[in-house]
Design an enzyme around this catalytic site. Sequence first.
Site, PDB file in Angstrom:
ATOM      1  N   GLY A 165      -0.728  -1.924   6.490  1.00  0.00           N
ATOM      2  CA  GLY A 165      -0.665  -3.145   7.288  1.00  0.00           C
ATOM      3  C   GLY A 165      -1.966  -3.908   7.216  1.00  0.00           C
ATOM      4  CG  HIS A 166      -4.333  -7.675   9.254  1.00  0.00           C
ATOM      5  ND1 HIS A 166      -5.023  -8.009  10.391  1.00  0.00           N
ATOM      6  CD2 HIS A 166      -4.918  -8.358   8.240  1.00  0.00           C
ATOM      7  CE1 HIS A 166      -5.978  -8.874  10.090  1.00  0.00           C
ATOM      8  NE2 HIS A 166      -5.911  -9.107   8.793  1.00  0.00           N
ATOM      9  N   GLY A 167      -5.395  -4.574   7.373  1.00  0.00           N
ATOM     10  CA  GLY A 167      -6.507  -3.626   7.408  1.00  0.00           C
ATOM     11  C   GLY A 167      -7.533  -3.897   8.488  1.00  0.00           C
ATOM     12  CB  THR A 225      -0.842  -0.037   1.292  1.00  0.00           C
ATOM     13  OG1 THR A 225      -1.772  -1.097   1.163  1.00  0.00           O
ATOM     14  CG2 THR A 225      -1.559   1.246   1.591  1.00  0.00           C
TER      15      THR A 225
HETATM   16  N1  ASP Z   1      -3.970  -1.837   4.789  1.00  0.00           N
HETATM   17  C1  ASP Z   1      -4.195  -2.438   3.493  1.00  0.00           C
HETATM   18  C2  ASP Z   1      -5.467  -3.222   3.540  1.00  0.00           C
HETATM   19  O1  ASP Z   1      -5.658  -3.976   4.470  1.00  0.00           O
HETATM   20  C3  ASP Z   1      -3.082  -3.316   3.040  1.00  0.00           C
HETATM   21  C4  ASP Z   1      -1.701  -2.736   3.166  1.00  0.00           C
HETATM   22  O2  ASP Z   1      -1.474  -1.773   3.847  1.00  0.00           O
HETATM   23  O3  ASP Z   1      -0.800  -3.279   2.537  1.00  0.00           O
HETATM   24  O4  ASP Z   1      -6.240  -3.140   2.625  1.00  0.00           O
END
Ligand code: ASP
Length: 314
Positions: free
Chosen positions: A226-228, A174
């Site tokens: 990160g982990h959304g 992202t």
């Molecule tokens: N935060 C993003 C999502 O979960 C993914 C990422 O940050 O790479 O969609």
Amino acid sequence: MAGSVAMNPVVLVHGGASSEIPQDLEERLRQGVVRAATAGYKVLKEGGRALDAVEAAVTILEDDPEFNAGHGAVLNAEGTVEMDASIMDGRDLSSGAVCAARCIANPIQLARLVMEKTPHCLLTSHGAAKFACAMGVPVIPGEQLITERNRQDLEKEKQKTDAETPSPQKNQGTVGAVALDSNGDVAYATSTGGLMNKMVGRVGDSPCVGSGGYADSAMGAVSSTGHGESILKVNLARLILFHVQQGKAVGEAADTALGYMKSKVKGEGGVIVVSNAGDWAAKWTTESMPWAAAQDGKVHFGLHRDEARVFSLP
Ligand code: ASP
């Protein structure tokens, strides 16, 4: 506005918190974030607003196929690209976002149009597409956003057994930017293809104000990655600014909130933060996160935990 004293402008970008970056990709990621930060800084040095700087920086990263946003966005379980993006102006807290958007090159620009041309904050897939058409944003074949690497990654992912299924923190990329302009105003922009192999219609934190980012010129700005699902649960971006409001330094505020997310919901991620005084930090709990910051005619950048390089702009 911070008052009549001109602030020292700064822009920071990230290219996604990640747990596994192939070595041959590292240098291209460093170059990509440096290019984006340099472009955002140029906007600020020419008197542009923080909002313009973050949009310019994120547009460059969306166009760069090495990052998981725009061209190069990861594929969902059906092998198509669905993108989320949001932008926020710290002057008055106005914000715009799109989610599950398809067939456009630059979701961040559409998010800004949502902010400026509609009475709403967030448009979803079909509505976002209709709005894009109405605004004259070119519709492109979805295929054009897909890279061979992402196609192969999805195939590999689908062949894995349950036991081998990676943690959802893997394969991220992202992009995001935060900036402080010479008027003392801040803004953020975040854009993503989300998580590889996600369910169709899954929306993460990136288009959600307070989680994927936040900007308030009374405090500062944050862009998250990160982990959304974890980021959503703890409202990561606003939580960091809450700590800043309470008097913590930006790096400490970021570490505290990321630590909370890890202990509370086992979520990993990364953030870039700028305060309205121009202090900044790039922090992550994953293995690495490409980042770059431009301030005082210099670009600082890095990717691994102990890496902080710097060069002077010509
Ligand atoms: N935060 C993003 C999502 O979960 C993914 C990422 O940050 O790479 O969609």
